[in-house]
Design a protein around this motif. Structure first.
Motif, PDB file in Angstrom:
ATOM      1  N   TRP A  16      40.038  18.622  18.752  1.00  0.00           N
ATOM      2  CA  TRP A  16      38.742  18.354  18.136  1.00  0.00           C
ATOM      3  C   TRP A  16      37.801  19.542  18.327  1.00  0.00           C
ATOM      4  N   ALA A  17      37.763  20.103  19.531  1.00  0.00           N
ATOM      5  CA  ALA A  17      36.888  21.240  19.826  1.00  0.00           C
ATOM      6  C   ALA A  17      37.297  22.477  19.027  1.00  0.00           C
ATOM      7  N   ALA A  18      38.603  22.636  18.777  1.00  0.00           N
ATOM      8  CA  ALA A  18      39.102  23.783  18.006  1.00  0.00           C
ATOM      9  C   ALA A  18      38.981  23.550  16.507  1.00  0.00           C
ATOM     10  N   ARG A  19      38.404  22.398  16.117  1.00  0.00           N
ATOM     11  CA  ARG A  19      38.106  22.046  14.726  1.00  0.00           C
ATOM     12  C   ARG A  19      39.345  21.882  13.849  1.00  0.00           C
ATOM     13  N   PHE A  20      40.440  21.403  14.436  1.00  0.00           N
ATOM     14  CA  PHE A  20      41.607  21.069  13.625  1.00  0.00           C
ATOM     15  C   PHE A  20      41.413  19.711  12.966  1.00  0.00           C
ATOM     16  N   TYR A  21      40.710  18.810  13.657  1.00  0.00           N
ATOM     17  CA  TYR A  21      40.446  17.479  13.126  1.00  0.00           C
ATOM     18  C   TYR A  21      38.957  17.190  13.243  1.00  0.00           C
ATOM     19  N   LYS A  22      38.452  16.419  12.294  1.00  0.00           N
ATOM     20  CA  LYS A  22      37.017  16.189  12.185  1.00  0.00           C
ATOM     21  C   LYS A  22      36.459  15.323  13.319  1.00  0.00           C
ATOM     22  N   THR A  23      37.248  14.357  13.768  1.00  0.00           N
ATOM     23  CA  THR A  23      36.804  13.502  14.860  1.00  0.00           C
ATOM     24  C   THR A  23      37.850  13.488  15.970  1.00  0.00           C
ATOM     25  N   ARG A  24      37.398  13.139  17.143  1.00  0.00           N
ATOM     26  CA  ARG A  24      38.330  13.050  18.263  1.00  0.00           C
ATOM     27  C   ARG A  24      39.281  11.883  18.069  1.00  0.00           C
ATOM     28  N   ALA A  25      38.784  10.803  17.461  1.00  0.00           N
ATOM     29  CA  ALA A  25      39.643   9.643  17.190  1.00  0.00           C
ATOM     30  C   ALA A  25      40.770  10.020  16.236  1.00  0.00           C
ATOM     31  N   MET A  82      37.623  29.449  16.284  1.00  0.00           N
ATOM     32  CA  MET A  82      38.797  30.256  15.930  1.00  0.00           C
ATOM     33  C   MET A  82      39.262  31.125  17.093  1.00  0.00           C
ATOM     34  N   LEU A  83      38.396  31.368  18.067  1.00  0.00           N
ATOM     35  CA  LEU A  83      38.755  32.175  19.231  1.00  0.00           C
ATOM     36  C   LEU A  83      39.565  31.382  20.255  1.00  0.00           C
ATOM     37  N   LEU A  84      39.664  30.068  20.072  1.00  0.00           N
ATOM     38  CA  LEU A  84      40.395  29.220  21.012  1.00  0.00           C
ATOM     39  C   LEU A  84      41.905  29.294  20.815  1.00  0.00           C
TER      40      LEU A  84
END
Length: 133
Positions: A16-25, A82-84
């Motif tokens: 979620w933090a790396a923005r692969f998915y919109k929500t943690r759920a 993107m740096l993650l």
């Protein structure tokens, strides 16, 4: 108040933090559903992410293979997210091939400019299912 170290971040939270998915759920659902593999194996959303771990994940029709380069539990802007991680060269090449194949497939089956009218729809049904009379 307890302070969490950035080294102990759950897989679903990192995705979620790396923005692969919109929500943690949603990230949790993808991990539970087997769409995310950690170092080549299915894992749980609570798996602790480590540096240089390889994560294979699906986003829609695309499959990505990324290597963890940094760890954080905070969702930051996309430029920082993107740096993650770093996507592997093989993964980028494979995604580009699949995208090109999808594009070429769309060109072979063009969509009409408009919907068929009543007569054209009847003719299509007659052609598709045969003359029922």
């Amino acid at each position: 108040m307890k302070e969490k170290s950035a080294a102990g971040v759950r897989l679903d939270k990192w995705l979620w933090a790396a923005r692969f998915y919109k929500t943690r759920a949603l990230a949790r659902e993808m991990v539970d559903g087997g769409k995310v593999h950690y170092n080549g194996q299915r894992s749980k959303p609570s798996k602790i992410v480590e540096l240089n771990a390889q994560i294979t994940l699906r986003q829609g029709n695309d499959e990505r293979v990324v290597v963890v380069k940094n760890i954080t539990e905070q969702r930051r802007p996309a430029s920082e997210a993107m740096l993650l991680y770093e996507e592997t060269a093989e993964s980028i090449e494979k995604r580009e091939k699949v995208a090109l194949a999808r594009k070429l497939n769309a060109l072979t089956m063009p969509h009409p400019d408009r919907r068929p009218d009543k007569k054209e729809r009847r003719d299509l049904m007659r052609f598709k299912y045969g003359d029922s009379e």
